[in-house]
Structure formats: structure tokens, C-alpha cells
Design an enzyme around this catalytic site. Sequence first.
Site, PDB file in Angstrom:
ATOM      1  N   GLY A   1       0.782  -1.231   0.000  1.00 30.23           N
ATOM      2  CA  GLY A   1       0.000   0.000   0.000  1.00 30.23           C
ATOM      3  C   GLY A   1       0.809   1.274   0.000  1.00 30.23           C
ATOM      4  O   GLY A   1       0.284   2.343   0.247  1.00 30.23           O
TER       5      GLY A   1
ATOM      6  N   GLY B   1       2.349   2.408  -2.653  1.00 35.35           N
ATOM      7  CA  GLY B   1       2.301   3.031  -3.972  1.00 35.35           C
ATOM      8  C   GLY B   1       3.279   2.470  -4.983  1.00 35.35           C
ATOM      9  O   GLY B   1       3.646   3.156  -5.926  1.00 35.35           O
TER      10      GLY B   1
ATOM     11  N   GLU C   1      -9.236   2.588  30.017  1.00 37.11           N
ATOM     12  CA  GLU C   1      -8.711   3.546  29.040  1.00 37.11           C
ATOM     13  C   GLU C   1      -8.050   4.740  29.730  1.00 37.11           C
ATOM     14  O   GLU C   1      -6.988   5.202  29.295  1.00 37.11           O
ATOM     15  CB  GLU C   1      -9.818   4.027  28.098  1.00 37.11           C
ATOM     16  CG  GLU C   1     -10.408   2.941  27.209  1.00 37.11           C
ATOM     17  CD  GLU C   1      -9.364   2.153  26.433  1.00 37.11           C
ATOM     18  OE1 GLU C   1      -8.293   2.707  26.103  1.00 37.11           O
ATOM     19  OE2 GLU C   1      -9.607   0.957  26.174  1.00 37.11           O
TER      20      GLU C   1
ATOM     21  N   HIS D   1      -4.562   3.845  30.761  1.00 30.35           N
ATOM     22  CA  HIS D   1      -3.569   4.012  29.694  1.00 30.35           C
ATOM     23  C   HIS D   1      -3.173   5.480  29.563  1.00 30.35           C
ATOM     24  O   HIS D   1      -1.990   5.819  29.546  1.00 30.35           O
ATOM     25  CB  HIS D   1      -4.157   3.592  28.338  1.00 30.35           C
ATOM     26  CG  HIS D   1      -4.233   2.115  28.127  1.00 30.35           C
ATOM     27  ND1 HIS D   1      -3.157   1.288  28.236  1.00 30.35           N
ATOM     28  CD2 HIS D   1      -5.278   1.324  27.776  1.00 30.35           C
ATOM     29  CE1 HIS D   1      -3.535   0.040  27.964  1.00 30.35           C
ATOM     30  NE2 HIS D   1      -4.822   0.050  27.693  1.00 30.35           N
TER      31      HIS D   1
ATOM     32  N   ASP E   1      -3.310  -5.340  24.733  1.00 19.95           N
ATOM     33  CA  ASP E   1      -2.210  -4.646  25.423  1.00 19.95           C
ATOM     34  C   ASP E   1      -1.100  -5.622  25.777  1.00 19.95           C
ATOM     35  O   ASP E   1       0.080  -5.338  25.601  1.00 19.95           O
ATOM     36  CB  ASP E   1      -2.713  -4.017  26.731  1.00 19.95           C
ATOM     37  CG  ASP E   1      -3.864  -3.061  26.487  1.00 19.95           C
ATOM     38  OD1 ASP E   1      -3.927  -2.508  25.380  1.00 19.95           O
ATOM     39  OD2 ASP E   1      -4.680  -2.881  27.398  1.00 19.95           O
TER      40      ASP E   1
HETATM   41  P1  ADP Z   1       1.390  -1.277  -3.492  1.00 17.20           P
HETATM   42  O1  ADP Z   1       2.646  -0.669  -2.976  1.00 17.20           O
HETATM   43  O2  ADP Z   1       0.885  -2.311  -2.547  1.00 17.20           O
HETATM   44  O3  ADP Z   1       1.486  -1.727  -4.889  1.00 17.20           O
HETATM   45  P2  ADP Z   1      -0.476   0.553  -4.612  1.00 17.20           P
HETATM   46  O4  ADP Z   1       0.433   1.221  -5.557  1.00 17.20           O
HETATM   47  O5  ADP Z   1      -1.414  -0.440  -5.195  1.00 17.20           O
HETATM   48  O6  ADP Z   1       0.317  -0.098  -3.423  1.00 17.20           O
HETATM   49  O7  ADP Z   1      -1.279   1.668  -3.837  1.00 17.20           O
HETATM   50  C1  ADP Z   1      -2.630   1.548  -3.510  1.00 17.20           C
HETATM   51  C2  ADP Z   1      -3.310   2.882  -3.523  1.00 17.20           C
HETATM   52  O8  ADP Z   1      -2.850   3.703  -2.450  1.00 17.20           O
HETATM   53  C3  ADP Z   1      -3.035   3.688  -4.759  1.00 17.20           C
HETATM   54  O9  ADP Z   1      -3.932   3.371  -5.760  1.00 17.20           O
HETATM   55  C4  ADP Z   1      -3.204   5.123  -4.282  1.00 17.20           C
HETATM   56  O10 ADP Z   1      -4.548   5.500  -4.322  1.00 17.20           O
HETATM   57  C5  ADP Z   1      -2.768   5.051  -2.851  1.00 17.20           C
HETATM   58  N1  ADP Z   1      -1.390   5.500  -2.673  1.00 17.20           N
HETATM   59  C6  ADP Z   1      -0.376   4.773  -2.191  1.00 17.20           C
HETATM   60  N2  ADP Z   1       0.756   5.482  -2.133  1.00 17.20           N
HETATM   61  C7  ADP Z   1       0.469   6.705  -2.622  1.00 17.20           C
HETATM   62  C8  ADP Z   1       1.233   7.899  -2.841  1.00 17.20           C
HETATM   63  N3  ADP Z   1       2.531   7.967  -2.530  1.00 17.20           N
HETATM   64  N4  ADP Z   1       0.594   8.964  -3.351  1.00 17.20           N
HETATM   65  C9  ADP Z   1      -0.708   8.907  -3.658  1.00 17.20           C
HETATM   66  N5  ADP Z   1      -1.470   7.822  -3.487  1.00 17.20           N
HETATM   67  C10 ADP Z   1      -0.913   6.720  -2.969  1.00 17.20           C
HETATM   68 ZN    ZN Z   2      -5.962  -1.470  26.870  1.00 15.05          ZN
END
Ligand code: ADP
Ligand code: ZN
Length: 604
Positions: A209, A211, A428, A431, A504
Site C-alpha cells: 500500500g 504506492g 482507558e 492508559h 495490550d
Molecule cells: P502497493 O505498494 O501495494 O502496490 P499501490 O500502488 O497499489 O500499493 O497503492 C494503492 C493505492 O494507495 C493507490 O492506488 C493510491 O490511491 C494510494 N497511494 C499509495 N501510495 C500513494 C502515494 N505515494 N501517493 C498517492 N497515493 C498513494
Molecule cells: Zn488497553
Amino acid sequence: MEERRPSKKPLIFYWTIAIVVFFLLNIFVFPSFLSVQIQEVDYRTFLTLLEEKQIGQVEVEENQITFTNLDASKIYKTGNMNDPELIDRLVDSGAGFGTEIKKETDPLLYSLVSIILPVALMFGVWTFISKKMAQQMGKNPNMMQFGMGKSGAKLYVKSDNSVTFRDVAGEEEAKELLREIVDYLHAPEKYARIGASLPKGALLVGPPGTGKTLLAKAVAGEANVPFFSISGSEFVQMFVGLGAAKVRDLFRQAKEKAPCIVFIDEIDAIGKKRDGRIGGNDEQEQTLNQLLTEMDGFDGSRGVVILAATNRPESLDPALLRPGRFDRRIPVELPDLQGRIDILKVHAAKVRTDGNEDYTAIARAASGCSGAELANIVNEAALRAVRQGRDAVSQEDLMESIEVVIAGYQKKNKILSDSEKRVVAYHEVGHALVAALQNHSAPVEKITIIPRTSGALGYTMQVDEGERFLLTKTELENKITTFTGGRAAEELVFHEISTGASNDIEQATKLARAMITRYGMSEEFGMVALEHTENQYLGGDASLACSSQTQTRIDEMTVSLVARQYKKACTLLSENIEKLHKISAYLYERETLTGEQFMEMLKS
Ligand code: ADP
Ligand code: ZN
Ligand code: MG
């Protein structure tokens, strides 16, 4: 960017027709056409023909007479009438007799006609189709070839709405490295002049995730050259045994279209370390071998650049990573504060906002979130605004959706009993108080005891002041103390403990263990690594690398470390027991406390 993937329907369609035709021919046409036609006539006709000397061959059997006409082009049969004069008549007619007449077709000829002919026919049809397809491709060079054993790669061609580097926020280092590749594809002469050759392959590595896929698409959007995209799993998908063929085909296509970019997403699906086990995954190894061969098979000057992405770089085969193949490794890390702010802005630009958002505050609260999670946060906020009948996203929507992404939705119908609610409130606040009382811990942003769909009955949100890259031993210990603060409050007030602390406990244990085994923060072991992390980007599972005696010792030390911090939490809380009672009562009433409210009550 546009994705082109021609439909596979026509090919299957043609094949179906060919197969149906094959069966129809075999059932209805060939048998009648191949087996010899024997016409049945009565005895009188036989005699007449005999007298007219129209008969060539006669075969007399016990109850049947078979005969042919003069040129043996027709065969007739009739019953044997037990005619004593038959022999004389036969001699008179001059017909040949005593030999056998062939009544069946030669089996060799039969198989020849019924099998080879249709196969040849199908082959003809097939070549015809592929020729037609080649023509089509000639007309439209961006069209891809398809069929069995073909790479199945998607070809992206540039269109107006393509992704560019502007859509990727943060990740400046990665963009810098990729920009060079784009530049090379635009003006290879510039590099050729001084004899520099471009890296053949670049590997994007980082947590999920962040990018990676997005970056690769941005390269395609910027480079203005054909961009083949295929996911590693697609090589081993549908047709088992065709992985290697698909790789070969992909590279053949790429060489035809050079300069171009080939992007293999999730390359760990095919690039796993070969372990040499007998009976290992042959299919996968062959695919990998083919990939290695192909990557060696063209020189960089051809202008084929291979990008790949993975979040498990340590599982890749070393042969794949050596210079000359994927010689450039581009880390795509989780975004820092500024990166998060930028990513939020990129995604917030796609929704309508009321103009009062404070992205810094949101980015701070969303520490540790990946780009994909941030994109999700913005979308959740927009959904929340719609749900509440507003037409713009507000700051509150964004803050609430961080909690949604982190802890799940508020659980509306989960009603805590009165006593449970009181326990959760104390837990809570426990914590939060412990965190606030240790000056090294980050201030509290929000405390709530509204149950969430993730199963949390309440939680305390802590927000780091600035971006932290290093944590000291004291800070780590304080963190453990904060984790234990919830349970400590429960015990102190109710003299009874509950199941509410399971998460925790898990986190405190993990941290304590890491301090001993990985960070070298115990006096006894010092700077000795007792654990390896396995998946640096995927949760970071650790495997022990020490003797079983040491393991026992690590366990003992972990227990005593956590126990020590727990005691510290108890002390802190009992010293501030009135504050604990007061704030808990308040939280019990209101269910949610902001950081400011909390600090006010603490100081008063
Ligand atoms: P992975 O690294 O798992 O391949 P992706 O490229 O599929 O991740 O990213 C998933 C989504 O997260 C993208 O479609 C975008 O919407 C968002 N995202 C992730 N990183 C960025 C970034 N640096 N800038 C803008 N959007 C991002
Ligand atoms: Zn807790
Ligand atoms: Mg991806």
C-alpha cells in the site's frame, strides 16, 4: 492510461466450431463415404446381368452371392438360391469367380481420412485465423497477441487520463530514480554518447500500500512508450506448465515493441528462492529460469526496461537480484509526516471539502499509515459526509475516519452493561494517565469508550509530537508501562482483572521481547542478535536464532521486564488515584474525551 486486452472470445469460438465440425464429419459423413456401398438386388436381376455378360467378379458364399459390374465400380449382393446350374452360368458369362471381393475399406485408408483429414483441416483453419489476427495487429500495432501460452500481459497505452508522477505524493527518492529511467527512454542518445547503459531492471520494494504499483503506472504515463503490465501470479495462473512459455512470449513482445517497459507486479510469486529440494516446485523453477535467461538475453541498449515490485524482497532468488538483472533497488517506504500530508492532499483534491481541513493534524494522527490507508481515510470521510447529508468533507469527518480505518466502525447496537462500561472507562483512562504521567510519552489525542467493529471496547489514541525515527530504551520501557496501564487501573480500582487487556498484553510482550532479542537492550545479552526478522515489510515475523537455554532465559527476562513496568504503572496510578477516579467518571458520562479536555482535568 488505457488498458487494452483483446477479448479471447473469437479464438474459443473458432476452436469450438472446428471441434464440432470434426465430430459431425466423423459421425455422419465419413462412414457412408468410406464404407463400400453394396446394393442389394434380386436373383433374377443377377441372372439377367449374368446372361448379358455384365458381371466382372463373383464371390459365392453359403447364403449370399456378391458380384461386381464389369469395371468393378459397383458391388451388388443377392441371396444364394442353391442353384445347381450356377457354375455353368458363371463359366458361360465369362465372369471371374472363386476370389474374394473386398467389401470393406482398408482400415489404414479409413484412419487416414477420418483423422488426418480433419486435423489438417483444423490446422488450415487455425493458420487462417492467426494470419487474420496478424493482419489485424498490423493495422493496430498496440493490439496484443493472445492465445494459449501467450504472456497475458496487459498493455497500457498513453491516454489523456493517465497516471503521472504528480499523482504520487511523497516518495521523492523513488521518483527521482524512476525519472532517470523515463528520461533514458525519451532520449537514449544522451546516455549512449558517454557510453552509459541504463539499468536493465529496477525492483520496487516496500510494505503493502505504499504506492509501488502506482509508481510503475506513473512511469508508464510519463514515459510515453508501450508499457506491459503483468502480475507474477498470472504466470502460474490458468494453464499449469505454461509459465515459462508465457515469460518467453512476454519478452518476445517486449523486444518487438522496444523501447518499452515491462512491469512485473508481485514478482515474488515467480521469483522465489530455488531451494533445490527434490520434487520442489518445478513449474515455478522453470518459470524463474526462463525469466533469468530472458533478462540476460537482451542488452540494455535495446531499450527494454523491466520494473518489478514486491513486498518480500528477502524471499527472492539471489540470481534475480544480481547486477545485470534487477540491479537497481528502489525502496518505497511508508510515508513520513510530510509525505502523509502530501498524500492526503492528493486524495482530498478528488473530493469536495469545506476548506477548513488541517492536514497536518490528520497526518499526525494517522502516523504509520500507508498511502493506501490514507486514500481510504479520505474516501471514508467522504462517505461519512454523504451519510450525514452534507455536501462537503469536514475536518471532523477526516478525524473520525482515521478511527474507522484504525479501529473499525462504531458499533451502534453493542450496548455495554453499566459495570462493563465503568471497567472500560477506568481501563482507558489508566492508559492515558500513565502515558501522560511519564513525560517521555506522547500526549493523548482522544479517549473513547464507544465500541468498535474491530472488537475494541474503547481506545486511547496517542499522537506523536513529531516524527520519530529512533526510540531510546527509556521510551520503549515507558511504552510498555503505558500498555500495562489499563490492566493496572482495573486491578487498582476493582481488585479484579478482565479480558479487556489481551491486545495490550500482546503488544507489551512483543516490545519487551524485541528489546531483548533485537535491540540489544538487555545487560545480560548485550549486542547479540537473538532473532532474525523474516518479513521486514509484512508484519516482521521473527525467528529465534539461539539455543533453547537462551530461549528460556529470554522468556524469563521478558516476563520480568513486563512485570517491572506493570508495577511502575500501578505505582503511578495509585499516586494519582483521585485523578483516575475523576477522569474515569467523566469519561463514563461522556464516552469520549478529547486530548485537551483530558490535559485540563489532569492539571486542575
Ligand atoms: P502497493 O505498494 O501495494 O502496490 P499501490 O500502488 O497499489 O500499493 O497503492 C494503492 C493505492 O494507495 C493507490 O492506488 C493510491 O490511491 C494510494 N497511494 C499509495 N501510495 C500513494 C502515494 N505515494 N501517493 C498517492 N497515493 C498513494
Ligand atoms: Zn488497553
Ligand atoms: Mg501492488
